[in-house]
Design a protein around this motif. Structure first.
Motif, PDB file in Angstrom:
ATOM      1  N   UNK A 182       0.845  -1.187   0.000  1.00  7.73           N
ATOM      2  CA  UNK A 182       0.000   0.000   0.000  1.00  7.73           C
ATOM      3  C   UNK A 182       0.885   1.242   0.000  1.00  7.73           C
ATOM      4  N   UNK A 183       0.346   2.330  -0.504  1.00  7.86           N
ATOM      5  CA  UNK A 183       1.102   3.585  -0.553  1.00  7.86           C
ATOM      6  C   UNK A 183       0.249   4.739  -0.066  1.00  7.86           C
ATOM      7  N   UNK A 184       0.942   5.820   0.307  1.00  4.83           N
ATOM      8  CA  UNK A 184       0.277   7.087   0.602  1.00  4.83           C
ATOM      9  C   UNK A 184       0.898   8.130  -0.306  1.00  4.83           C
ATOM     10  N   UNK A 185       0.090   8.817  -1.094  1.00  5.63           N
ATOM     11  CA  UNK A 185       0.626   9.810  -2.014  1.00  5.63           C
ATOM     12  C   UNK A 185       1.532   9.157  -3.043  1.00  5.63           C
ATOM     13  N   UNK A 186       2.742   9.697  -3.186  1.00  3.26           N
ATOM     14  CA  UNK A 186       3.712   9.169  -4.140  1.00  3.26           C
ATOM     15  C   UNK A 186       5.039   8.913  -3.435  1.00  3.26           C
ATOM     16  N   UNK A 187       5.311   7.666  -3.039  1.00  9.43           N
ATOM     17  CA  UNK A 187       6.567   7.365  -2.350  1.00  9.43           C
ATOM     18  C   UNK A 187       7.799   7.617  -3.214  1.00  9.43           C
ATOM     19  N   UNK A 188       7.624   7.613  -4.550  1.00 14.48           N
ATOM     20  CA  UNK A 188       8.756   7.801  -5.465  1.00 14.48           C
ATOM     21  C   UNK A 188       8.601   9.094  -6.267  1.00 14.48           C
ATOM     22  N   UNK A 189       8.175  10.147  -5.623  1.00 11.45           N
ATOM     23  CA  UNK A 189       8.013  11.429  -6.300  1.00 11.45           C
ATOM     24  C   UNK A 189       9.340  11.882  -6.909  1.00 11.45           C
ATOM     25  N   UNK A 190       9.282  12.297  -8.154  1.00 11.67           N
ATOM     26  CA  UNK A 190      10.449  12.772  -8.905  1.00 11.67           C
ATOM     27  C   UNK A 190      11.462  11.665  -9.200  1.00 11.67           C
ATOM     28  N   UNK A 191      11.014  10.415  -9.147  1.00 11.23           N
ATOM     29  CA  UNK A 191      11.822   9.286  -9.601  1.00 11.23           C
ATOM     30  C   UNK A 191      11.292   8.875 -10.977  1.00 11.23           C
ATOM     31  N   UNK A 192      12.203   8.679 -11.931  1.00 14.77           N
ATOM     32  CA  UNK A 192      11.798   8.358 -13.295  1.00 14.77           C
ATOM     33  C   UNK A 192      10.964   7.086 -13.349  1.00 14.77           C
ATOM     34  N   UNK A 193       9.860   7.153 -14.070  1.00 16.10           N
ATOM     35  CA  UNK A 193       9.018   5.964 -14.263  1.00 16.10           C
ATOM     36  C   UNK A 193       9.626   5.029 -15.297  1.00 16.10           C
ATOM     37  N   UNK A 194      10.764   5.378 -15.841  1.00 18.18           N
ATOM     38  CA  UNK A 194      11.498   4.467 -16.715  1.00 18.18           C
ATOM     39  C   UNK A 194      12.363   3.502 -15.914  1.00 18.18           C
ATOM     40  N   UNK A 195      12.432   3.714 -14.609  1.00 18.19           N
ATOM     41  CA  UNK A 195      13.207   2.820 -13.751  1.00 18.19           C
ATOM     42  C   UNK A 195      12.611   1.417 -13.805  1.00 18.19           C
ATOM     43  N   UNK A 196      13.492   0.399 -13.710  1.00 14.34           N
ATOM     44  CA  UNK A 196      13.029  -0.986 -13.681  1.00 14.34           C
ATOM     45  C   UNK A 196      12.498  -1.322 -12.290  1.00 14.34           C
ATOM     46  N   UNK A 197      11.354  -1.972 -12.265  1.00 13.63           N
ATOM     47  CA  UNK A 197      10.801  -2.510 -11.030  1.00 13.63           C
ATOM     48  C   UNK A 197      10.845  -4.020 -11.128  1.00 13.63           C
ATOM     49  N   UNK A 198      11.748  -4.643 -10.365  1.00 16.57           N
ATOM     50  CA  UNK A 198      11.929  -6.092 -10.388  1.00 16.57           C
ATOM     51  C   UNK A 198      11.071  -6.724  -9.296  1.00 16.57           C
ATOM     52  N   UNK A 199      10.200  -7.642  -9.676  1.00 17.23           N
ATOM     53  CA  UNK A 199       9.268  -8.260  -8.731  1.00 17.23           C
ATOM     54  C   UNK A 199       9.277  -9.778  -8.931  1.00 17.23           C
ATOM     55  N   UNK A 200       8.726 -10.533  -7.960  1.00 12.19           N
ATOM     56  CA  UNK A 200       8.650 -11.989  -8.142  1.00 12.19           C
ATOM     57  C   UNK A 200       7.933 -12.345  -9.439  1.00 12.19           C
ATOM     58  N   UNK A 201       8.424 -13.349 -10.129  1.00 16.66           N
ATOM     59  CA  UNK A 201       7.904 -13.707 -11.451  1.00 16.66           C
ATOM     60  C   UNK A 201       6.407 -13.975 -11.428  1.00 16.66           C
ATOM     61  N   UNK A 202       5.917 -14.577 -10.338  1.00 13.46           N
ATOM     62  CA  UNK A 202       4.500 -14.925 -10.259  1.00 13.46           C
ATOM     63  C   UNK A 202       3.593 -13.715 -10.033  1.00 13.46           C
ATOM     64  N   UNK A 203       4.204 -12.543  -9.757  1.00 17.95           N
ATOM     65  CA  UNK A 203       3.404 -11.356  -9.443  1.00 17.95           C
ATOM     66  C   UNK A 203       3.588 -10.232 -10.463  1.00 17.95           C
ATOM     67  N   UNK A 204       4.238 -10.527 -11.580  1.00 22.00           N
ATOM     68  CA  UNK A 204       4.496  -9.491 -12.580  1.00 22.00           C
ATOM     69  C   UNK A 204       3.201  -8.848 -13.059  1.00 22.00           C
ATOM     70  N   UNK A 205       2.213  -9.676 -13.401  1.00 16.35           N
ATOM     71  CA  UNK A 205       0.953  -9.136 -13.925  1.00 16.35           C
ATOM     72  C   UNK A 205       0.270  -8.253 -12.885  1.00 16.35           C
ATOM     73  N   UNK A 206       0.263  -8.671 -11.625  1.00 19.44           N
ATOM     74  CA  UNK A 206      -0.387  -7.894 -10.561  1.00 19.44           C
ATOM     75  C   UNK A 206       0.208  -6.496 -10.471  1.00 19.44           C
ATOM     76  N   UNK A 207       1.525  -6.427 -10.534  1.00 18.91           N
ATOM     77  CA  UNK A 207       2.183  -5.122 -10.439  1.00 18.91           C
ATOM     78  C   UNK A 207       1.944  -4.280 -11.697  1.00 18.91           C
TER      79      UNK A 207
END
Length: 294
Positions: A182-207
């Protein structure tokens, strides 16, 4: 406030009879360069070493289970800090404005990181949040301008607004949480959305379908999670040093060396502690494997 403002005090050794350091005990001791805290101490009060601008190092024993708000706030010379095993909470602004801290290891007992806990600690370039942490509050790591990689452990459930705000150089986020935090507001404000987000393989679609996390370039975590683009190799006359980002929950690393034509020359395998386990050389159709304990 027992020694607050003692501007000529350069060092202090606290005896074993002491069980707690009170609020503002050594605040604004501007000449204090070192402090020895014994194993008898269980708590460090709020603002205890606040604005000790010359304090370069302090060892906090594992006996300490409580560190108060602003305890090391504005300690501009502090370079290395050990967070003791057993500590469950890092309170608000505990290490705020400590720009020279370059090494930080968080214990597996930690549950929560408070607001502004490490705000403006611009010397930190890589953060690994252990699996025990379930919440990171607002502005906790705000303004770490040179941070490029960060790792969120599998228990993370909540990120506050601007938790990693203005960390503009982040290129890779490793998140081991099966359940989307869960988040409040924007935890990554001013962080490029081109950054890679690596997550467990079984949860890629969820993210990817999540309205917030899906803004990043979501990738399945696997061998690529070591992010070889950030490996630094420094050659010397007859040696070379190799440095790569720390990645949690990885048992081993492979370093593949190729010639200018792209042909694989050899593969080096390291364990999670960086110890060389084996080397495989490749020349034409022959392959040789050497074992090493060094």
């Amino acid at each position: 406030g027992a020694f607050s403002g003692c501007s000529s005090l350069t060092s202090v050794t606290i005896p074993n009879s002491v069980t707690s350091i009170g609020d503002f005990a050594f605040s604004e001791c501007s000449s204090l360069t070192s402090a020895t805290i014994p194993n008898s101490v269980a708590s460090i009060g709020g603002s205890a070493f606040r604005s000790c601008s010359s304090l370069a190092s302090v060892t906090i024993p594992n006996s300490v289970i409580s560190i108060g708000y602003f305890a090391f706030y504005n300690c501009g010379s502090l370079r290395q800090i050990n967070i003791p095993n057993g500590l469950k909470y890092i309170e608000s602004s505990t290490f705020e404005n400590c720009p020279n801290i370059t090494e930080l290891t968080l214990p597996n007992t930690l549950k929560r990181i408070g607001s502004k806990a490490f705000q403006n600690c611009i010397g930190l370039t890589n953060i690994v949040i252990p699996n025990s942490v379930d919440s990171i509050e607002s502005n906790a790591f705000y303004g770490l301008a040179d941070m490029e990689t960060m790792t969120l452990g599998k228990s993370i459930k909540y990120l506050g607004n601007y938790a990693f705000g203005n960390c503009k150089r982040i290129t890779d986020i490793y998140c081991y949480a099966e359940r989307i935090p869960d988040i409040s507001g924007d935890p990554f404000a001013n962080v490029s959305r081109k950054a890679y987000l690596w997550v467990p393989e079984s949860r890629v679609r969820n993210y990817r379908i999540d309205s917030f996390w899906g803004e990043f370039d979501v990738q399945a975590m696997g061998a690529e999670g070591a992010n070889t683009d950030q490996v630094v190799i420094t050659p010397d006359y007859n040696t070379a040093s190799v440095v790569w980002p720390q990645v949690a929950n990885v048992d081993s690393y492979e370093l593949v060396i190729k010639d200018k034509s792209g042909n694989e020359v050899c593969t080096l395998v390291f364990n999670s502690d960086g110890q060389l386990q084996s080397i495989a050389f490749r020349a034409d159709r022959k392959s040789t494997r050497l074992n090493s304990s060094h």
